[in-house]
Design an enzyme around this catalytic site. Structure first.
Site, PDB file in Angstrom:
ATOM      1  N   HIS A 306       4.464   2.665   6.774  1.00  0.00           N
ATOM      2  CA  HIS A 306       3.022   2.110   6.958  1.00  0.00           C
ATOM      3  C   HIS A 306       2.847   0.707   6.824  1.00  0.00           C
ATOM      4  CE1 HIS A 306       0.588   1.733   3.118  1.00  0.00           C
ATOM      5  NE2 HIS A 306       1.777   2.492   2.859  1.00  0.00           N
ATOM      6  N   ASP A 316       3.127  -2.810  -1.595  1.00  0.00           N
ATOM      7  CA  ASP A 316       2.662  -1.638  -0.851  1.00  0.00           C
ATOM      8  C   ASP A 316       1.670  -2.146   0.394  1.00  0.00           C
ATOM      9  OD1 ASP A 316       1.710   0.891   0.202  1.00  0.00           O
ATOM     10  OD2 ASP A 316       0.729   1.267  -1.754  1.00  0.00           O
ATOM     11  N   GLU A 353      -2.183   4.678   6.292  1.00  0.00           N
ATOM     12  CA  GLU A 353      -1.560   5.615   5.445  1.00  0.00           C
ATOM     13  C   GLU A 353      -2.332   5.922   4.108  1.00  0.00           C
ATOM     14  OE1 GLU A 353      -0.164   4.558   2.336  1.00  0.00           O
ATOM     15  OE2 GLU A 353       0.799   6.714   1.816  1.00  0.00           O
ATOM     16  N   GLU A 354      -3.222   4.619   4.029  1.00  0.00           N
ATOM     17  CA  GLU A 354      -3.934   4.544   2.761  1.00  0.00           C
ATOM     18  C   GLU A 354      -4.966   5.549   2.463  1.00  0.00           C
ATOM     19  OE1 GLU A 354      -2.429   3.485   0.068  1.00  0.00           O
ATOM     20  OE2 GLU A 354      -1.213   1.746   0.527  1.00  0.00           O
ATOM     21  N   ASP A 382       7.944   3.277   2.171  1.00  0.00           N
ATOM     22  CA  ASP A 382       6.708   2.776   2.226  1.00  0.00           C
ATOM     23  C   ASP A 382       6.795   1.556   1.428  1.00  0.00           C
ATOM     24  OD1 ASP A 382       4.100   2.610   0.942  1.00  0.00           O
ATOM     25  OD2 ASP A 382       3.590   4.538   1.010  1.00  0.00           O
ATOM     26  N   HIS A 466      -2.170  -1.354  -5.574  1.00  0.00           N
ATOM     27  CA  HIS A 466      -3.448  -1.465  -4.824  1.00  0.00           C
ATOM     28  C   HIS A 466      -4.483  -2.440  -5.215  1.00  0.00           C
ATOM     29  CE1 HIS A 466      -2.971   2.946  -3.021  1.00  0.00           C
ATOM     30  NE2 HIS A 466      -1.974   2.218  -2.726  1.00  0.00           N
TER      31      HIS A 466
HETATM   32 ZN   LIG Z   1      -0.525   2.780  -1.110  1.00  0.00          ZN
HETATM   33 ZN   LIG Z   2       2.052   2.826   0.691  1.00  0.00          ZN
END
Ligand SMILES: [Zn+2]
Ligand SMILES: [Zn+2]
Ligand SMILES: [Ca+2]
Ligand SMILES: [Ca+2]
Ligand SMILES: [Zn+2]
Ligand SMILES: [Zn+2]
Lengths: 661, 661
Positions: A306, A316, A353-354, A382, A466
């Site tokens: 993603h 990420d 995706e998140e 990912d 995140h």
């Molecule tokens: Zn994530």
């Molecule tokens: Zn991710």
């Protein structure tokens, strides 16, 4: 030269085309600004990826969806201490103005003024411990810590708190990975429940003009949390928690708690909590680069990652995106030296995706029928690199391929060793993870469409997950200074795809699948008392095991009769069709009870997030579902689910054999 | 010679191998004694069929299932006339002692003494007419006539009567086909509801040792009638009906009623009705003859007919069995002259069709995954000959093949004409039936597994249906004196299979499918008011129509590049896979609401047996389902079903194109 020598040549060419500098260049470009799904900046990242594919001569296209996303408007928390003083808490990482405010996507808006209770990881047992101490959470704002110890996902934490009567939830990340700076980080993330994909189009593609369920629709409502929530930094959380009085923290919670957290409340500290969010329709874009197969263009090997991030997304997901772009570069080298894959390869860059695997899920729902009969495998990355150590999950028929490929790729951290050497030394090859979770884009492929899949990453976890600190700098300082781990992931990922696209007989070995099913049955039998018969399960697993062995023998024989020419031998095609079809046997059209989108009866998430079982989700649900039924009914439901799983294993065996009764 | 000349040679050899005498010999042997599913005599018929296949050199095997069947123990009706006289009614055809007593399979046992009411065909409008005349049926025994005029199936008649409060149901056949002898016939048959296959194993194969639902299980209970019922002969019914007084028969019922039926009751005649039945587990056997394909052995063309009968079964089903045995004979001629089909052909002899398509349904459920990816088509013949006139039903992509084949087979009733000539003259080729009913073994193939299918028979209907008069003598006197119609059915059936097994590109044409969908949409739009948008349906049909045209062009091109050699060209294989996969697009994993076993959203039975729509069953249900919801909810449900059908058509288009978005 024979076809297989040919493929070996190109596999070696691929391995030798590895480079670290290109990976760091791509990551640098991908992380120059945040790229949150549905935003203008994200569109630039989309263009960057598409241009990269095209500049390397790959046929590239994008597919749009119109889906419900969620953004923060306003959030504030004022702490009213017993001393009478009031402090407005800092709700964002310091001086990060281009990054989205910390928030929980899809949280309802709300304003509450109430006392605080600390509920540890917010699991059932934590609330139980509080109840025994006479601490009630109803009407309170609960503060929950999240960390590897807890295991509960964000959505589950809020769901449980809601169930217990809390009126707002604040979640902080308890692991700072040994560096205080990360204590200022806020972990963004969505708090939807029970499903993946666009909440308004469950089971179909949320394309422009498609059907949308109303926000009041019961199927939609049950996915949304009813109480507002926000992430907290470790520091802000400690400020609140250290001010709590009342009952002292239970002994068994103390181990990993900071010394400042001595009591659980309730209060005396009161919080004036306000959150205003906005759910709105937004356009998201998946990007695809397609390398058409020469012999079997209607068979597809999919590599997916993603592209959207909560902030800069260095780990990420841009570390994975960088690896995907590097594979495009390396494949273009092979293409220009005369290679075309036997089967079609597609590089997939998913959006949103998140927000709950939306980009990948809408594409799977849109292409479900063709995926069912033409997708060989889905290879997910990912976060490519979170730190040291290779980790991989797969549907068991791909285990052997993973082992074979890791033996050919250089280990990033030990000179002269293969990835396999270190991975096996750490016991990795004997506990390959299974894909029952819904925390990345393999979920729709395995659990809805039954496509054999792999998910891999370096590094167990990372403290800036995140947060605004997930930046290029973090990666160069902590994650992968020399980008060797990125190169290893790109090497494994690309080589796996080369085997799946070029091997005349698909590298599927179903014996590990039979062993895994046997292992699951043993766990189950230790959990269930004598009143449930596992005889049907045992019989179907034996049937599956013998079909797996026979198919392995057939594969070995056919691999030996290597066809020199390029023509597809129908015997190979027929065997490959059976190897692909077997996974579909584990799908049940009726799906899991009450969660019919989840069709896979072996791999899938249990409804009870604290269930001991992370396999046979239908059986796990029937065990934990006890309300509103007699013991006799509960046992009958468990037995019925055992039968359903047994029949799915029989279907897989029948598909593997490919014969009618 | 090229492959296609070769196939033409064998097709002509097949056509020239037609013979009437063999067909009459087989029918004679099959009807020498009754062969009711689950009985000793039926086992002899099974042996006869298996031995026939083996004696013609075909690899033959049987598959057993253990399922719930139902047999009569005792039945009696004593009519108490107002005159005070009592008459015990004759409840069986005269001097037929080897034939099972007339009964309704799965009827509950019961004994009632009540007044009689005549309710015409037992439809909603018939009960409505009686209500307007102040005639109540609750607590009464209702007598219902069944005939081509009515259209309600046996199970539906009893279900409706139960709903109206009747305490027992007597059904007689109103059409004597112009010959009084048949007025002594009793129409046997099952009265199960809402589903097909073994009632205790819905969705899985009822093999020995498999899971069984309990008789008290709600999913099982809802299939069983709650009030007892029996068939009556025309004569016995007339005896009862002519004795009724009370309200006179409504005018609109009079047309086809015998002159003796003047009043509807209630009473004064009272019936002392007793029925005792026995539901018990029994072993049933499907017989298969497999001719392995030389080039594509993993692609299957299935010819199926059920073998079990209520009595001698000369028409139903042994005329079809005789045709199947003759095809075995004719294929063995081809085999011994060097033919092997490109794809595998299987001759299927199903058991227990009369108890609700149990033999075929259990096999489909057992082989669902492989059927989904490997079955080319299912060709069903139940009653081969009921009388004059060719009738055929099919999923629309097979329409063109039916037309092409009927042009090559001699018409049985007109010298020098083809079947097509007479069939088209009667407008047959422009209204090929569609397979939405559940009255024969194509139902599980189309409606559960999405396999393209054909069903054919000679003769619109026949007066000895399911009676003891369905004998060899009836066939030689009335049905097919010279067995020419049997020969025509065997010719069409076998030639269809030869094309499907040998044509390099499958003879599927999806343009008629698009036209049929368009036709259905037009009917729907005339039925629904403006509040429901059919725009999504229109868009998806256009998308499907263009995919159908493009695929036709591809097929034409590939057919021209006829490969001389026998090797399978991957392009043919890939196109054929798409042609087979398209029908699966119409399946929705979630199935019809409340009847999830039915997965096909275009063809399937509506829940309301009196619904005007015999297509889009999900939409038909949402229209007729009005109880317990507001008008707004009803409209929303209809719109949702329109969306579901539109998406299924899109899935079919996507499968036909074979490409990912
Ligand atoms: Zn994530
Ligand atoms: Zn991710
Ligand atoms: Ca969706
Ligand atoms: Ca069954
Ligand atoms: Zn029949
Ligand atoms: Zn019948």
């Amino acid at each position: 030269s024979s076809f297989s020598q040919n493929t070996l040549h190109f596999q070696n060419l691929f391995l030798s085309s590895s480079s670290n500098s290109t990976l760091s260049t791509y990551l640098r470009a991908l992380t120059v600004h945040p790229h949150l799904a549905g935003t203008k900046l994200a569109a630039d990242t989309t263009t960057y990826v598409a241009d990269h594919f095209r500049s390397h001569g790959l046929t590239t296209h994008t597919v749009d969806y119109n889906v419900l996303l969620s953004y923060p408007v306003y959030s504030s928390i004022a702490a009213h201490f017993s001393s009478g003083s009031v402090r407005h808490l800092l709700l964002t990482e310091p001086d990060r103005f281009d990054v989205v405010k910390p928030y929980h996507a899809y949280s309802p808006s709300g304003s509450v003024f109430a006392r605080v209770v600390f509920v540890n990881y917010g699991r059932e047992r934590d609330y139980h411990a509080l109840e025994k101490l006479g601490v009630a959470v109803s009407g309170c704002i609960v503060v929950v810590r999240k960390g590897s110890g807890g295991g509960l996902g964000r959505g589950a934490v809020v769901e449980k708190a809601e169930e217990k009567g809390a009126i707002a939830v604040l979640i902080y990340n308890n692991d700072d990975g040994g560096d205080y700076t990360w204590r200022e980080g806020f972990e963004r993330g969505h708090v939807m429940r029970g499903g993946v994909g666009d909440p308004l189009s469950p089971g179909w593609a949320g394309v422009e003009g498609s059907e949308r369920l109303g926000l009041e629709d019961s199927e939609v409502l049950k996915k949304f949390p009813k109480i507002p929530s926000l992430p907290l930094s470790f520091e802000v959380a400690e400020t609140i928690l250290s001010s709590l009085e009342g009952t002292s923290v239970p002994l068994e919670w103390r181990g990993t708690l900071g010394s400042k957290v001595r009591n659980v409340g309730p209060g005396p500290t009161m919080l004036n909590f306000t959150y205003q969010g906005e759910n709105k329709m937004a356009t998201i874009q998946n990007v695809f680069a397609v390398i058409k197969g020469s012999e079997e263009p209607d068979r597809y090997v999919l590599l997916g990652n993603h592209r959207d991030a909560w902030t800069y997304g260095a780990v990420d997901p841009s570390s994975g995106t960088a690896a995907l772009l590097d594979i495009a570069r390396r494949y273009s080298i092979l293409l220009s030296s005369g290679w075309t894959p036997r089967r079609t390869i597609i590089l997939c860059s998913w959006d949103a995706e998140e927000f709950g695997m939306i980009g990948s899920t809408e594409w799977v729902e849109q292409n479900l029928v063709n995926l069912g009969s033409k997708a060989v495998a889905y290879l997910n990355v990912d976060c490519a690199v979170q730190g040291p150590g290779f980790f991989v999950g797969s549907t068991p028929q791909l285990d052997s391929l993973v082992v074979e490929v890791t033996k050919k790729v250089k280990d990033p951290d030990t000179e002269g060793a293969s990835v396999y050497k270190n991975w096996a030394a750490a016991g990795g090859d004997s506990n390959i993870q299974r894909l029952s979770r819904v925390d990345s884009d393999f979920a729709p492929f395995v659990q809805h469409a039954g496509v054999p899949s792999i998910d891999m990453y370096y590094g167990k976890e990372f403290p800036v997950y995140h947060t605004a600190f997930d930046s290029y700098d973090w990666m160069t300082q902590y994650g992968d200074p020399f980008f060797h781990r990125h190169a290893a992931v790109a090497g494994i990922w690309g080589l796996l795809a080369l085997h799946l696209a070029d091997d005349s007989i698909l590298p599927f070995d179903y014996v590990p699948y039979a062993n895994q099913l046997q292992f699951y049955m043993n766990i189950l039998s230790s959990l269930l008392d004598q009143q449930t018969s596992l005889h049907p399960l045992n019989m179907s697993i034996q049937e599956f095991a013998s079909a797996a062995k026979e198919t392995n023998n057939e594969s070995k024989k056919l691999r030996l009769q290597e066809t020199s020419g390029h023509s597809v031998d129908i015997k190979n095609r027929a065997l490959n069709d059976r190897l692909m079809l077997a996974e579909k046997g584990f799908l049940d059209a009726d799906g899991l009870q009450g969660r019919q989108w989840f069709k896979h009866l072996v791999f899938g998430p249990p409804s009870d997030h604290e269930s001991k079982l992370d396999f046979f989700p239908g059986i796990a649900d029937s065990i934990s579902r006890s309300t509103g039924m007699s013991e006799r009914e509960r046992l009958a439901a468990i037995q019925h689910e055992v039968w359903r799983v047994s029949r799915s294993i029989q279907r897989a065996a029948s598909a593997l054999r490919g014969e009618f009764t």
